[in-house]
Design a protein around this motif. Structure first.
Motif, PDB file in Angstrom:
ATOM      1  N   ALA A  35       0.854  -1.190   0.000  1.00 23.71           N
ATOM      2  CA  ALA A  35       0.000   0.000   0.000  1.00 23.71           C
ATOM      3  C   ALA A  35       0.892   1.242   0.000  1.00 23.71           C
ATOM      4  O   ALA A  35       1.896   1.293   0.715  1.00 23.71           O
ATOM      5  CB  ALA A  35      -0.916  -0.001   1.220  1.00 23.71           C
ATOM      6  N   LYS A  36       0.521   2.220  -0.833  1.00 23.69           N
ATOM      7  CA  LYS A  36       1.324   3.436  -0.962  1.00 23.69           C
ATOM      8  C   LYS A  36       0.419   4.648  -1.116  1.00 23.69           C
ATOM      9  O   LYS A  36      -0.725   4.533  -1.533  1.00 23.69           O
ATOM     10  CB  LYS A  36       2.241   3.341  -2.188  1.00 23.69           C
ATOM     11  CG  LYS A  36       3.249   2.222  -2.102  1.00 23.69           C
ATOM     12  CD  LYS A  36       4.071   2.118  -3.364  1.00 23.69           C
ATOM     13  CE  LYS A  36       5.012   0.930  -3.215  1.00 23.69           C
ATOM     14  NZ  LYS A  36       5.572   0.522  -4.463  1.00 23.69           N
ATOM     15  N   THR A  37       1.003   5.808  -0.840  1.00 19.98           N
ATOM     16  CA  THR A  37       0.308   7.074  -1.059  1.00 19.98           C
ATOM     17  C   THR A  37       0.514   7.505  -2.512  1.00 19.98           C
ATOM     18  O   THR A  37       1.404   6.999  -3.201  1.00 19.98           O
ATOM     19  CB  THR A  37       0.863   8.182  -0.146  1.00 19.98           C
ATOM     20  OG1 THR A  37       2.216   8.443  -0.511  1.00 19.98           O
ATOM     21  CG2 THR A  37       0.778   7.801   1.332  1.00 19.98           C
ATOM     22  N   SER A  38      -0.276   8.462  -2.949  1.00 24.18           N
ATOM     23  CA  SER A  38      -0.103   9.025  -4.292  1.00 24.18           C
ATOM     24  C   SER A  38       1.298   9.588  -4.465  1.00 24.18           C
ATOM     25  O   SER A  38       1.927   9.416  -5.516  1.00 24.18           O
ATOM     26  CB  SER A  38      -1.122  10.138  -4.551  1.00 24.18           C
ATOM     27  OG  SER A  38      -2.420   9.650  -4.556  1.00 24.18           O
ATOM     28  N   LYS A  39       1.811  10.239  -3.447  1.00 24.78           N
ATOM     29  CA  LYS A  39       3.159  10.831  -3.494  1.00 24.78           C
ATOM     30  C   LYS A  39       4.216   9.746  -3.641  1.00 24.78           C
ATOM     31  O   LYS A  39       5.157   9.890  -4.441  1.00 24.78           O
ATOM     32  CB  LYS A  39       3.403  11.662  -2.224  1.00 24.78           C
ATOM     33  CG  LYS A  39       4.818  12.194  -2.063  1.00 24.78           C
ATOM     34  CD  LYS A  39       5.071  13.421  -2.910  1.00 24.78           C
ATOM     35  CE  LYS A  39       6.354  14.116  -2.542  1.00 24.78           C
ATOM     36  NZ  LYS A  39       7.532  13.640  -3.242  1.00 24.78           N
ATOM     37  N   LEU A  67      -8.686   1.836  -0.560  1.00 25.92           N
ATOM     38  CA  LEU A  67      -8.057   2.698   0.436  1.00 25.92           C
ATOM     39  C   LEU A  67      -7.906   1.821   1.669  1.00 25.92           C
ATOM     40  O   LEU A  67      -8.903   1.397   2.259  1.00 25.92           O
ATOM     41  CB  LEU A  67      -8.933   3.917   0.728  1.00 25.92           C
ATOM     42  CG  LEU A  67      -8.475   4.847   1.839  1.00 25.92           C
ATOM     43  CD1 LEU A  67      -7.105   5.443   1.529  1.00 25.92           C
ATOM     44  CD2 LEU A  67      -9.501   5.947   2.064  1.00 25.92           C
ATOM     45  N   VAL A  68      -6.675   1.481   2.036  1.00 26.85           N
ATOM     46  CA  VAL A  68      -6.456   0.510   3.110  1.00 26.85           C
ATOM     47  C   VAL A  68      -6.032   1.142   4.423  1.00 26.85           C
ATOM     48  O   VAL A  68      -6.132   0.506   5.472  1.00 26.85           O
ATOM     49  CB  VAL A  68      -5.438  -0.583   2.698  1.00 26.85           C
ATOM     50  CG1 VAL A  68      -5.985  -1.420   1.558  1.00 26.85           C
ATOM     51  CG2 VAL A  68      -4.094   0.004   2.332  1.00 26.85           C
ATOM     52  N   GLU A  69      -5.564   2.388   4.382  1.00 27.00           N
ATOM     53  CA  GLU A  69      -5.119   3.030   5.617  1.00 27.00           C
ATOM     54  C   GLU A  69      -5.090   4.542   5.426  1.00 27.00           C
ATOM     55  O   GLU A  69      -4.791   5.041   4.341  1.00 27.00           O
ATOM     56  CB  GLU A  69      -3.718   2.531   5.988  1.00 27.00           C
ATOM     57  CG  GLU A  69      -3.208   3.042   7.308  1.00 27.00           C
ATOM     58  CD  GLU A  69      -1.822   2.513   7.658  1.00 27.00           C
ATOM     59  OE1 GLU A  69      -1.283   2.973   8.674  1.00 27.00           O
ATOM     60  OE2 GLU A  69      -1.283   1.667   6.923  1.00 27.00           O
ATOM     61  N   THR A  70      -5.411   5.256   6.499  1.00 30.55           N
ATOM     62  CA  THR A  70      -5.302   6.713   6.513  1.00 30.55           C
ATOM     63  C   THR A  70      -4.505   7.094   7.751  1.00 30.55           C
ATOM     64  O   THR A  70      -4.813   6.643   8.857  1.00 30.55           O
ATOM     65  CB  THR A  70      -6.698   7.378   6.560  1.00 30.55           C
ATOM     66  OG1 THR A  70      -7.449   6.925   5.440  1.00 30.55           O
ATOM     67  CG2 THR A  70      -6.608   8.877   6.522  1.00 30.55           C
ATOM     68  N   ARG A  71      -3.472   7.895   7.562  1.00 29.83           N
ATOM     69  CA  ARG A  71      -2.636   8.371   8.670  1.00 29.83           C
ATOM     70  C   ARG A  71      -2.589   9.891   8.624  1.00 29.83           C
ATOM     71  O   ARG A  71      -2.537  10.478   7.564  1.00 29.83           O
ATOM     72  CB  ARG A  71      -1.201   7.863   8.548  1.00 29.83           C
ATOM     73  CG  ARG A  71      -1.020   6.389   8.579  1.00 29.83           C
ATOM     74  CD  ARG A  71       0.465   6.062   8.477  1.00 29.83           C
ATOM     75  NE  ARG A  71       0.663   4.679   8.091  1.00 29.83           N
ATOM     76  CZ  ARG A  71       1.770   4.191   7.584  1.00 29.83           C
ATOM     77  NH1 ARG A  71       2.810   4.992   7.362  1.00 29.83           N
ATOM     78  NH2 ARG A  71       1.875   2.918   7.265  1.00 29.83           N
ATOM     79  N   ILE A  76      -1.153  16.550   8.006  1.00 25.75           N
ATOM     80  CA  ILE A  76      -1.442  16.140   6.630  1.00 25.75           C
ATOM     81  C   ILE A  76      -2.001  14.724   6.657  1.00 25.75           C
ATOM     82  O   ILE A  76      -1.442  13.832   7.306  1.00 25.75           O
ATOM     83  CB  ILE A  76      -0.171  16.200   5.754  1.00 25.75           C
ATOM     84  CG1 ILE A  76       0.332  17.644   5.660  1.00 25.75           C
ATOM     85  CG2 ILE A  76      -0.444  15.630   4.373  1.00 25.75           C
ATOM     86  CD1 ILE A  76       1.673  17.790   4.996  1.00 25.75           C
ATOM     87  N   VAL A  77      -3.102  14.524   5.949  1.00 26.86           N
ATOM     88  CA  VAL A  77      -3.715  13.205   5.875  1.00 26.86           C
ATOM     89  C   VAL A  77      -3.073  12.427   4.732  1.00 26.86           C
ATOM     90  O   VAL A  77      -3.081  12.876   3.588  1.00 26.86           O
ATOM     91  CB  VAL A  77      -5.252  13.308   5.663  1.00 26.86           C
ATOM     92  CG1 VAL A  77      -5.863  11.926   5.518  1.00 26.86           C
ATOM     93  CG2 VAL A  77      -5.895  14.061   6.814  1.00 26.86           C
ATOM     94  N   GLU A  78      -2.480  11.285   5.067  1.00 26.49           N
ATOM     95  CA  GLU A  78      -1.878  10.412   4.062  1.00 26.49           C
ATOM     96  C   GLU A  78      -2.807   9.237   3.829  1.00 26.49           C
ATOM     97  O   GLU A  78      -3.194   8.549   4.774  1.00 26.49           O
ATOM     98  CB  GLU A  78      -0.516   9.884   4.539  1.00 26.49           C
ATOM     99  CG  GLU A  78       0.539  10.939   4.682  1.00 26.49           C
ATOM    100  CD  GLU A  78       1.874  10.358   5.158  1.00 26.49           C
ATOM    101  OE1 GLU A  78       1.882   9.281   5.776  1.00 26.49           O
ATOM    102  OE2 GLU A  78       2.899  11.008   4.900  1.00 26.49           O
ATOM    103  N   LYS A  79      -3.175   9.013   2.577  1.00 28.44           N
ATOM    104  CA  LYS A  79      -4.049   7.904   2.225  1.00 28.44           C
ATOM    105  C   LYS A  79      -3.231   6.838   1.500  1.00 28.44           C
ATOM    106  O   LYS A  79      -2.551   7.144   0.523  1.00 28.44           O
ATOM    107  CB  LYS A  79      -5.201   8.384   1.336  1.00 28.44           C
ATOM    108  CG  LYS A  79      -6.133   9.342   2.036  1.00 28.44           C
ATOM    109  CD  LYS A  79      -7.259   9.786   1.135  1.00 28.44           C
ATOM    110  CE  LYS A  79      -8.187  10.733   1.880  1.00 28.44           C
ATOM    111  NZ  LYS A  79      -9.290  11.171   1.021  1.00 28.44           N
TER     112      LYS A  79
END
Length: 165
Positions: A35-39, A67-71, A76-79
């Protein structure tokens, strides 16, 4: 979510249209195992974060990635997104990629076909070989950052010569 990423999942023709982009295929590839963020995906592919975010949103809205995790990090919200599968399959008469239609006029085209007799095990082995070959070339396309490239559509169809019973 599908836990066996090597298996293909059935998708609709509308979902298949979302995969009619080499960029989106590369994104799916980067999200298969981790799982990764868009960035993170943008950095891996050497692309702009805004463009990758747009494509990830389309894949998510289309139900091809989860969407497996939100931090929340420093406000800043990382999806974090992960692909539902490595392979997608669509049934029906409409082509998954309209560029693969026989009447599509392209600058270049190569068509190969032949018939052979195979056991069930041999057919399954050949299909696995085709998948490995395509995966190899997706990896190569990911690694060719900044080079002058052209997008191609590749389709492999293995079909029984026997009519259904």
């Amino acid at each position: 979510m599908n836990n066996d990423q090597s298996q293909s999942i059935e998708i609709s023709v509308e979902q298949a249209k979302l995969l009619g982009s080499a960029q989106r295929v590369k994104i799916i590839k980067t999200l298969v195992d981790t799982a990764k963020t868009s960035k993170q995906v943008a950095d891996e592919l050497g692309e702009s974060p805004g463009s990758i975010h747009y494509h990830i949103q389309k894949l998510y809205e289309g139900g091809l990635i989860d969407l497996v995790e939100t931090r929340t990090v420093g406000g800043i919200v990382e999806k974090y997104y992960k692909s539902k599968a490595k392979w997608f399959n669509s049934h029906g008469k409409q082509l998954m990629d309209p560029i693969l239609a026989d009447d599509y006029e392209a600058a270049t085209s190569t068509k190969m076909s032949l018939r052979m007799q195979l056991s069930l095990e041999q057919r399954e082995e050949m299909e696995a070989d085709f998948k490995a070959l395509l995966e190899k070339w997706v990896e190569i396309s990911i690694a060719t950052k900044g080079e002058s490239t052209q997008e191609y559509a590749i389709g492999i169809k293995v079909i029984s010569a026997e009519a259904p019973k």
